[in-house]
Motif scaffolding. Structure first.
Motif, short mmCIF file in Angstrom:
data_model
loop_
_atom_site.label_atom_id
_atom_site.label_comp_id
_atom_site.label_asym_id
_atom_site.label_seq_id
_atom_site.Cartn_x
_atom_site.Cartn_y
_atom_site.Cartn_z
N VAL A 1 0.82 -1.20 0.00
CA VAL A 1 0.00 0.00 0.00
C VAL A 1 0.86 1.26 0.00
CG1 VAL A 1 -1.60 1.38 1.41
CG2 VAL A 1 -2.00 -1.07 1.08
N LEU B 1 -0.04 5.00 0.93
CA LEU B 1 -1.10 5.79 1.55
C LEU B 1 -0.84 7.28 1.32
CD1 LEU B 1 -3.61 6.16 3.33
CD2 LEU B 1 -2.10 6.00 5.34
N CYS C 1 2.75 0.43 5.70
CA CYS C 1 2.61 0.78 4.28
C CYS C 1 3.96 0.68 3.57
CB CYS C 1 2.07 2.20 4.12
SG CYS C 1 0.39 2.42 4.71
N THR D 1 4.43 6.25 2.06
CA THR D 1 3.38 7.23 2.37
C THR D 1 3.72 8.55 1.70
OG1 THR D 1 4.50 7.92 4.41
CG2 THR D 1 2.84 6.18 4.62
#
Length: 437
Positions: free
Chosen positions: A371, A373, A387, A390
């Motif tokens: 991920v 973010l 994550c 970011t």
């Protein structure tokens, strides 16, 4: 030359005459232009042009000054036009808002119109591509603030479903060029069915602009990169102002509420600047996305269209397959695609929908998903652990979040494309203005 369906412009130079698709194409050559009407045909010589209408009668078409100079279509110190246009956004959004806002009174001021905006009881939005996603955000705004129901269609589908157009409706068309063939055909269909026509365009002399009852220019300046960036954020700025004004006219917003909205809109250029300050860190993480074959983008509410826009940008210029989803839809099929090779970009500004979006994000991470973010400092502090990367955005009011969160998805697509070595400004198989169906 002849105009039938697609736009055609005559450019007048010194001892030379040109034909082109629009003023921008002729900008390096001349600013003196004439727009041909539908059915016109023309014979040009170095001394001028002889124009005839569809019935073969000689006619004169007004010669205007386009205002588009060659200087406006140069890259300056930037590597690509797209990069230049991303970084122009604080300036052009401020320019656009200055046409629609009275900062001292803190009110919205729209161009003069000869119809009663308060009588509008339904809005039909029609657009293509990135402009369609701007329309999706506007649907949230119109329904939330003005409580006016909104239908939205991609222009290429609109006429073919034989839409129900109620008397007294407003048909709103969004286009960078104002010449998009499908959107222009949809405009004429709505006009023939008694709709009031409003257009949000970046070229105020375009075909759509000339046929509108309400012209709402975006003042983004010439956009050369095929992948739309600054035109998108300027469209959002205009649509937010229109939504606030409509809400006031419908009695759904008080003057104090309007001042609050205007205050947040005035904050948008500074917030865009703050978002652009993270360009280097986004460039540094592009190598995490560049090897992927597939990328997913997730968002909720008005950030869902931004997920679609982010996926479109990545597809357009890096050629990586990408899809945008409303984050709650992950459980209805797309979650099957989650594995360690599929990066997931999550747009989650802190606010009322944050918890739900983060819950969907954690479901992705629990299944091995990588991920990225994108949130503000508060959101990253709450949900950033685990994550792959970011990206911090400034904390902004939910109203202007779509404008601000456009920046990181644009920059991410741009830097991934640069890392892959693709032609950023002229992606394969694409054109800036789609003037054929």
């Amino acid at each position: 030359g002849a105009r039938l369906g697609s736009p055609l412009v005559v450019g007048y130079g010194e001892g030379e005459t040109y034909l082109g698709s629009d003023a921008l194409a002729l900008a390096p050559l001349t600013q003196k232009i004439s727009y041909l009407e539908e059915g016109d045909w023309v014979v040009i010589t170095k001394d001028g042009a002889q124009i005839h209408d569809a019935d073969n009668n000689p006619v004169t078409r007004e010669i205007t000054t386009s205002g588009v100079t060659a200087a406006a279509v140069e890259k300056g110190n930037y590597r690509h036009f797209m990069q230049k246009e991303i970084f122009e956004q604080p300036t052009v959004v401020a320019q656009t808002l200055s046409s629609y806002i009275r900062p001292l009174e803190q009110t919205v001021a729209l161009p003069q119109m000869d119809f009663d905006l308060s009588a509008i009881d339904r809005i039909t939005i029609v657009a293509c591509g990135t402009s369609f996603y701007a329309g999706m955000v506007a649907k949230y705004w119109f329904e939330t603030f003005a409580r006016v129901p909104v239908d939205i269609d991609v222009a290429s589908e609109f006429r073919y479903r034989d839409p129900v157009l109620q008397p007294g409706g407003l048909a709103l068309f969004i286009s960078q060029s104002g010449e998009t063939a499908d959107t222009l055909a949809a405009l004429r269909h709505c006009k023939a069915n008694g709709q009031t026509i409003a257009v949000v365009v970046n070229v105020p002399t375009s075909s759509m602009a000339r046929e509108a009852d309400l012209l709402l220019p975006t003042h983004a300046g010439p956009e050369i990169g095929v992948a739309s960036t600054k035109a998108f954020t300027c469209q959002l700025a205009v649509l937010a102002a229109l939504a606030a004004h409509l809400a006031l006219k419908k009695g759904k917003l008080s003057e104090a509420d309007e001042r609050e909205i205007v205050k947040h809109l005035i904050e948008a250029p500074a917030a865009l600047n703050a978002a652009l300050a993270h360009d280097e860190e986004i460039a540094a993480m592009a190598h995490l996305i560049a090897p992927a074959r597939d990328v997913l983008y997730l968002g909720r509410g008005p950030d869902y269209p931004l997920a679609l826009e982010g996926a479109l940008k990545l597809k357009e210029i890096s050629y990586i397959h990408a899809e945008g989803y409303a984050s709650g839809e992950m459980t209805h099929g797309p979650r099957a695609r989650i594995d360690e090779a599929v990066p997931v970009i999550v747009l989650a500004p802190s606010g009322p929908l944050f918890e739900k979006t983060v819950s969907n994000m954690q479901e992705v991470m629990a299944r091995g998903g990588k991920v990225v973010l994108i949130s503000d400092a508060e959101g990253l502090a709450e949900a950033g652990d685990g994550c792959m990367a970011t990206i911090e955005m400034p904390k902004v009011h939910p109203l202007i979040a779509p404008l601000v969160y456009a920046v990181p998805v644009q920059l991410l697509a741009y830097h991934v494309a640069v890392a892959k070595g693709t032609d950023v400004d002229q992606p394969r198989n694409l054109a800036k203005s789609v003037t054929v169906e």
